[in-house]
Design a protein around this motif. Structure first.
Motif, PDB file in Angstrom:
ATOM      1  N   LEU B  38     -21.473 -15.524   2.577  1.00  0.00           N
ATOM      2  CA  LEU B  38     -21.068 -15.610   3.979  1.00  0.00           C
ATOM      3  C   LEU B  38     -20.534 -14.265   4.444  1.00  0.00           C
ATOM      4  O   LEU B  38     -19.966 -13.514   3.657  1.00  0.00           O
ATOM      5  N   SER B  39     -20.738 -13.978   5.724  1.00  0.00           N
ATOM      6  CA  SER B  39     -20.245 -12.700   6.251  1.00  0.00           C
ATOM      7  C   SER B  39     -18.720 -12.717   6.273  1.00  0.00           C
ATOM      8  O   SER B  39     -18.103 -13.726   6.601  1.00  0.00           O
ATOM      9  N   GLY B  40     -18.115 -11.600   5.903  1.00  0.00           N
ATOM     10  CA  GLY B  40     -16.648 -11.500   5.897  1.00  0.00           C
ATOM     11  C   GLY B  40     -16.003 -12.134   4.694  1.00  0.00           C
ATOM     12  O   GLY B  40     -14.789 -12.195   4.589  1.00  0.00           O
ATOM     13  N   ARG B  41     -16.798 -12.706   3.786  1.00  0.00           N
ATOM     14  CA  ARG B  41     -16.209 -13.308   2.593  1.00  0.00           C
ATOM     15  C   ARG B  41     -16.989 -12.841   1.361  1.00  0.00           C
ATOM     16  O   ARG B  41     -17.961 -13.475   0.948  1.00  0.00           O
ATOM     17  N   PRO B  42     -16.626 -11.679   0.802  1.00  0.00           N
ATOM     18  CA  PRO B  42     -17.401 -11.140  -0.315  1.00  0.00           C
ATOM     19  C   PRO B  42     -17.304 -11.993  -1.579  1.00  0.00           C
ATOM     20  O   PRO B  42     -18.285 -12.168  -2.279  1.00  0.00           O
ATOM     21  N   ARG B  44     -17.408 -15.137  -3.753  1.00  0.00           N
ATOM     22  CA  ARG B  44     -17.998 -16.462  -3.611  1.00  0.00           C
ATOM     23  C   ARG B  44     -17.279 -17.431  -4.552  1.00  0.00           C
ATOM     24  O   ARG B  44     -16.934 -17.082  -5.664  1.00  0.00           O
ATOM     25  N   THR B 165     -21.187 -22.690  10.068  1.00  0.00           N
ATOM     26  CA  THR B 165     -21.272 -21.629   9.055  1.00  0.00           C
ATOM     27  C   THR B 165     -22.701 -21.106   8.984  1.00  0.00           C
ATOM     28  O   THR B 165     -23.643 -21.888   8.943  1.00  0.00           O
ATOM     29  N   ARG B 166     -22.824 -19.793   8.972  1.00  0.00           N
ATOM     30  CA  ARG B 166     -24.157 -19.194   8.851  1.00  0.00           C
ATOM     31  C   ARG B 166     -24.188 -18.283   7.632  1.00  0.00           C
ATOM     32  O   ARG B 166     -23.360 -17.396   7.499  1.00  0.00           O
ATOM     33  N   ILE B 168     -25.631 -15.338   5.089  1.00  0.00           N
ATOM     34  CA  ILE B 168     -26.220 -14.015   5.331  1.00  0.00           C
ATOM     35  C   ILE B 168     -27.680 -14.089   4.878  1.00  0.00           C
ATOM     36  O   ILE B 168     -27.955 -14.312   3.692  1.00  0.00           O
ATOM     37  N   LYS B 170     -30.286 -11.922   4.528  1.00  0.00           N
ATOM     38  CA  LYS B 170     -30.903 -10.963   3.609  1.00  0.00           C
ATOM     39  C   LYS B 170     -30.513 -11.260   2.159  1.00  0.00           C
ATOM     40  O   LYS B 170     -31.349 -11.328   1.287  1.00  0.00           O
ATOM     41  N   LYS B 172     -29.399 -13.982   0.905  1.00  0.00           N
ATOM     42  CA  LYS B 172     -29.901 -15.265   0.475  1.00  0.00           C
ATOM     43  C   LYS B 172     -31.367 -15.138   0.041  1.00  0.00           C
ATOM     44  O   LYS B 172     -31.760 -15.632  -1.009  1.00  0.00           O
TER      45      LYS B 172
END
Lengths: 117, 178
Positions: B38-42, B44, B165-166, B168, B170, B172
């Motif tokens: 997810l963007s902004g959450r490196p 996981r 929630t979207r 990322i 690329k 993925k």
């Protein structure tokens, strides 16, 4: 309802001051992710002192002098806190879906007005 | 009174539906699976951990509001018998402890959901817990007018900050090709 009267502006001002202290205690620490959590907690704790002093005074004043129910005052306060967050989000120019924001805020404003009217 | 308690409980449980709809809470996938990038959450985490963290924080927040509302509702009852300063000191002490305990929950919740949605959780928890405490302590049921306005306000707040929630794209795709 007395809250919609223009002469009631000091009460609104007091409500916003309380909401400001409350929101500062609850959310102001969120951007400071690397600050020690105990320090942050202590700052939030200190913010609760002016909040309680203002809010309890306001609550008892409205409840005793105007016989306003505590439910209405709490709902007004919750709405005021939420509106402060909305202002903050709008001021920070964060990208949000404009359509959803407008629909949601219209519904929220209608609910707020419905409570007061 | 029962209607008030049911309405408050339903209002609070709506938060679960709200987060499931946005895919912040995921009960369909296996708890051991890793969340999508997810963007902004490196970093996981496993889906099980995300679910348990969000739920724990929401429960912590409503528990805190139970104490805050109880302190104010009970405090206002004693304004006629006790001195003002004494009541205020007790309320400050209760609020200080509660807020000190709520701070880590707020921070943890902010790792998963944005500020707007945290405000929604606080708003719903505040009014749901207040209605329950008021119904139990003062035996005061909510009027239809207040129930309607509460429902409209909560719905509006939820719609305003609805953000699915979207993943990322690329990263993925790269993971899928590996």
């Amino acid at each position: 309802m007395i809250f919609l009267s223009p002469d009631f502006w000091p009460v609104w001002a007091a409500l916003y001051i309380c909401a400001l202290f409350f929101c500062a205690a609850m959310y102001a620490h969120l951007p400071f992710k690397h600050t020690d959590i105990k320090k942050v907690g202590l700052i939030s704790l200190i913010m609760m002192v002016p909040f309680t002093l203002f809010y309890f005074q306001l609550l008892s004043y409205l409840n005793i002098n105007f016989e306003t129910s505590i439910t209405v005052i709490t709902l007004l306060f919750a709405g005021t806190c939420f509106s402060l967050i909305v202002f903050m989000k709008l001021l920070s120019f964060e990208i949000l879906s404009k359509f959803r924001l407008i629909i949601g805020l219209s519904l929220f404003a209608y609910g707020y007005y419905f409570l007061l009217a | 009174m029962i209607l008030t308690l049911l309405f408050s409980a339903m209002l609070y449980l709506l938060l679960w539906g709200y987060f499931i709809l946005q895919k912040k809470l995921d009960f369909n996938s296996s708890p051991g699976d890793m969340e999508v990038p997810l963007s902004g959450r490196p970093a996981r985490r496993t889906i099980g951990r995300v679910n348990s963290d969000i739920q724990k924080c929401m429960l912590n927040i409503i528990a805190g509001y139970f104490f805050i509302n109880a302190a104010f509702i009970i405090g206002i009852d004693f304004t006629a018998t006790l001195t003002y300063g004494f009541i205020v000191i007790i309320i400050i002490a209760v609020l200080a402890v509660v807020v000190f305990g709520m701070t880590p929950a707020n921070r943890l919740l902010h790792a998963y959901i944005p500020l707007g949605q945290i405000a929604v959780v606080h708003f719903v928890s505040m009014i749901a817990s207040f209605s329950i405490v008021n119904a139990i302590y003062n035996d005061e049921a909510l009027t239809t007018h207040i129930i309607q306005s509460m429902a409209i306000m909560c719905l509006g707040a939820m719609v305003a900050f609805y953000q699915p929630t979207r993943a990322i794209g690329k990263v993925k795709n790269r993971e899928n090709s590996l």
